[in-house]
Design a protein around this motif. Structure first.
Motif, PDB file in Angstrom:
ATOM      1  N   THR A 154      21.707  21.801 -27.133  1.00 30.65           N
ATOM      2  CA  THR A 154      20.696  22.714 -26.599  1.00 30.65           C
ATOM      3  C   THR A 154      21.353  23.766 -25.722  1.00 30.65           C
ATOM      4  N   ARG A 155      22.263  23.341 -24.901  1.00 30.44           N
ATOM      5  CA  ARG A 155      22.986  24.229 -23.990  1.00 30.44           C
ATOM      6  C   ARG A 155      23.753  25.307 -24.763  1.00 30.44           C
ATOM      7  N   ASP A 156      24.348  24.918 -25.906  1.00 26.45           N
ATOM      8  CA  ASP A 156      25.176  25.845 -26.682  1.00 26.45           C
ATOM      9  C   ASP A 156      24.466  26.452 -27.884  1.00 26.45           C
ATOM     10  N   GLY A 157      23.196  26.126 -28.064  1.00 25.74           N
ATOM     11  CA  GLY A 157      22.464  26.658 -29.205  1.00 25.74           C
ATOM     12  C   GLY A 157      22.951  26.106 -30.537  1.00 25.74           C
ATOM     13  N   ALA A 158      23.351  24.847 -30.545  1.00 29.39           N
ATOM     14  CA  ALA A 158      23.871  24.204 -31.751  1.00 29.39           C
ATOM     15  C   ALA A 158      22.916  23.109 -32.216  1.00 29.39           C
ATOM     16  N   ASP A 159      23.232  22.504 -33.321  1.00 31.54           N
ATOM     17  CA  ASP A 159      22.492  21.367 -33.846  1.00 31.54           C
ATOM     18  C   ASP A 159      23.132  20.100 -33.271  1.00 31.54           C
ATOM     19  N   PRO A 160      22.333  19.171 -32.718  1.00 30.20           N
ATOM     20  CA  PRO A 160      22.912  17.942 -32.151  1.00 30.20           C
ATOM     21  C   PRO A 160      23.722  17.125 -33.151  1.00 30.20           C
ATOM     22  N   ALA A 161      23.468  17.315 -34.446  1.00 27.70           N
ATOM     23  CA  ALA A 161      24.206  16.575 -35.465  1.00 27.70           C
ATOM     24  C   ALA A 161      25.537  17.241 -35.819  1.00 27.70           C
ATOM     25  N   ASP A 162      25.783  18.441 -35.294  1.00 29.48           N
ATOM     26  CA  ASP A 162      27.059  19.114 -35.555  1.00 29.48           C
ATOM     27  C   ASP A 162      28.197  18.312 -34.945  1.00 29.48           C
ATOM     28  N   PRO A 163      29.401  18.439 -35.499  1.00 27.82           N
ATOM     29  CA  PRO A 163      30.526  17.651 -34.990  1.00 27.82           C
ATOM     30  C   PRO A 163      30.896  17.958 -33.531  1.00 27.82           C
ATOM     31  N   GLU A 164      30.761  19.223 -33.129  1.00 23.02           N
ATOM     32  CA  GLU A 164      31.189  19.590 -31.772  1.00 23.02           C
ATOM     33  C   GLU A 164      30.387  18.873 -30.676  1.00 23.02           C
ATOM     34  N   PRO A 165      29.055  18.947 -30.687  1.00 30.36           N
ATOM     35  CA  PRO A 165      28.338  18.205 -29.634  1.00 30.36           C
ATOM     36  C   PRO A 165      28.499  16.695 -29.760  1.00 30.36           C
ATOM     37  N   GLN A 166      28.666  16.197 -30.976  1.00 29.79           N
ATOM     38  CA  GLN A 166      28.849  14.757 -31.163  1.00 29.79           C
ATOM     39  C   GLN A 166      30.145  14.265 -30.517  1.00 29.79           C
ATOM     40  N   LEU A 192      23.615  17.722 -18.167  1.00 35.81           N
ATOM     41  CA  LEU A 192      24.360  18.390 -19.236  1.00 35.81           C
ATOM     42  C   LEU A 192      23.629  19.610 -19.789  1.00 35.81           C
ATOM     43  N   ALA A 193      22.329  19.672 -19.612  1.00 31.97           N
ATOM     44  CA  ALA A 193      21.580  20.843 -20.090  1.00 31.97           C
ATOM     45  C   ALA A 193      21.795  22.047 -19.176  1.00 31.97           C
ATOM     46  N   SER A 194      22.110  21.790 -17.922  1.00 31.92           N
ATOM     47  CA  SER A 194      22.313  22.872 -16.956  1.00 31.92           C
ATOM     48  C   SER A 194      23.651  23.566 -17.210  1.00 31.92           C
ATOM     49  N   THR A 195      23.643  24.885 -17.063  1.00 29.35           N
ATOM     50  CA  THR A 195      24.887  25.642 -17.221  1.00 29.35           C
ATOM     51  C   THR A 195      25.559  25.903 -15.873  1.00 29.35           C
ATOM     52  N   ALA A 196      25.055  25.264 -14.807  1.00 35.68           N
ATOM     53  CA  ALA A 196      25.629  25.456 -13.472  1.00 35.68           C
ATOM     54  C   ALA A 196      27.035  24.863 -13.371  1.00 35.68           C
ATOM     55  N   ASN A 197      27.319  23.841 -14.162  1.00 34.90           N
ATOM     56  CA  ASN A 197      28.639  23.191 -14.164  1.00 34.90           C
ATOM     57  C   ASN A 197      29.110  23.035 -15.601  1.00 34.90           C
ATOM     58  N   THR A 198      30.414  22.865 -15.768  1.00 37.62           N
ATOM     59  CA  THR A 198      30.924  22.516 -17.093  1.00 37.62           C
ATOM     60  C   THR A 198      30.424  21.114 -17.421  1.00 37.62           C
ATOM     61  N   PRO A 199      30.406  20.737 -18.688  1.00 37.31           N
ATOM     62  CA  PRO A 199      29.985  19.377 -19.024  1.00 37.31           C
ATOM     63  C   PRO A 199      30.826  18.300 -18.320  1.00 37.31           C
ATOM     64  N   ILE A 200      32.125  18.534 -18.192  1.00 36.92           N
ATOM     65  CA  ILE A 200      32.972  17.543 -17.525  1.00 36.92           C
ATOM     66  C   ILE A 200      32.604  17.442 -16.051  1.00 36.92           C
ATOM     67  N   GLU A 201      32.407  18.584 -15.395  1.00 36.60           N
ATOM     68  CA  GLU A 201      32.030  18.557 -13.979  1.00 36.60           C
ATOM     69  C   GLU A 201      30.661  17.886 -13.788  1.00 36.60           C
ATOM     70  N   ALA A 202      29.735  18.153 -14.687  1.00 38.63           N
ATOM     71  CA  ALA A 202      28.413  17.519 -14.596  1.00 38.63           C
ATOM     72  C   ALA A 202      28.544  15.998 -14.723  1.00 38.63           C
ATOM     73  N   ALA A 203      29.368  15.558 -15.669  1.00 43.24           N
ATOM     74  CA  ALA A 203      29.576  14.118 -15.855  1.00 43.24           C
ATOM     75  C   ALA A 203      30.239  13.507 -14.622  1.00 43.24           C
ATOM     76  N   LEU A 204      31.226  14.190 -14.060  1.00 42.60           N
ATOM     77  CA  LEU A 204      31.907  13.669 -12.877  1.00 42.60           C
ATOM     78  C   LEU A 204      30.959  13.548 -11.689  1.00 42.60           C
TER      79      LEU A 204
END
Length: 194
Positions: free
Chosen positions: A136-148, A73-85
């Protein structure tokens, strides 16, 4: 890897494999850690040096998921969904060799409340790891609602795969298709335009 590290890795794997085999034969409550130790030719203390709990001994394979999630998920080579798949596909390929064993393991896991609780705690940990990686990938705080919420939604794909594997052992194409359908829900969002 040094010889010492390799021996430790082999012992850890031997302990986990032996415990899993015994668990499948006798059930979770039918196996004591001392019996696993005896079957492996080590002391009970040695088992607990490798695994903090009996549950961890049986669900050892989940430990590698946290590291894999963090990296994928830290890599930007794939979307988060593609990385999970990709991670889910690799796990599914690992289960394909023994669908009956996986089905039996799932049934035994469902019958043991402490194992279900441990698995749920691990899923919470995976959500935290995924939220941190996505932030980390998006430069956000892990406690923010979006990454959560993104992390929780992505980890939902693991639950879909687990349930599908239990219902369709020996049918990896069906399992993969169901996981892809769930991923499409994530891609398209929960609300469809009305």
């Amino acid at each position: 890897m040094s010889l010492r590290e390799d021996k430790k890795r082999q012992m850890r794997q031997h302990l986990s494999d032996t415990a899993t085999r015994m668990f499948l034969e006798l059930g979770f409550d039918g196996v004591r850690v001392a019996e696993v130790a005896r079957a492996c030719g080590v002391s009970e203390k040695t088992v607990f040096n490798y695994f903090p709990t009996k549950e961890a001994l049986l669900l050892d394979r989940l430990e590698g998921t946290a590291k894999a999630l963090r990296e994928a998920l830290a890599s930007t080579a794939n979307t988060p969904i593609e990385a999970a798949l990709r991670l889910l596909d690799a796990e599914l390929d690992g289960f394909a060799g023994d669908p009956e064993g996986y089905r039996r393991f799932g049934e035994r896991l469902q019958a043991a409340p402490s194992l279900r609780a441990y698995r749920n705690d691990m899923m919470d940990r995976f959500v935290a790891v995924a939220a941190e990686a996505l932030a980390t990938r998006d430069g956000a705080d892990p406690a923010d609602p979006e990454p959560q919420i993104m992390a929780a939604a992505l980890l939902g794909l693991w639950r879909v795969q687990y349930e599908s594997l239990r219902r369709h052992p020996g049918e990896p194409a069906t399992v993969r298709a169901q996981v892809r359908r769930a991923a499409d829900v994530l891609r398209n969002g929960l609300e469809k335009p009305g």
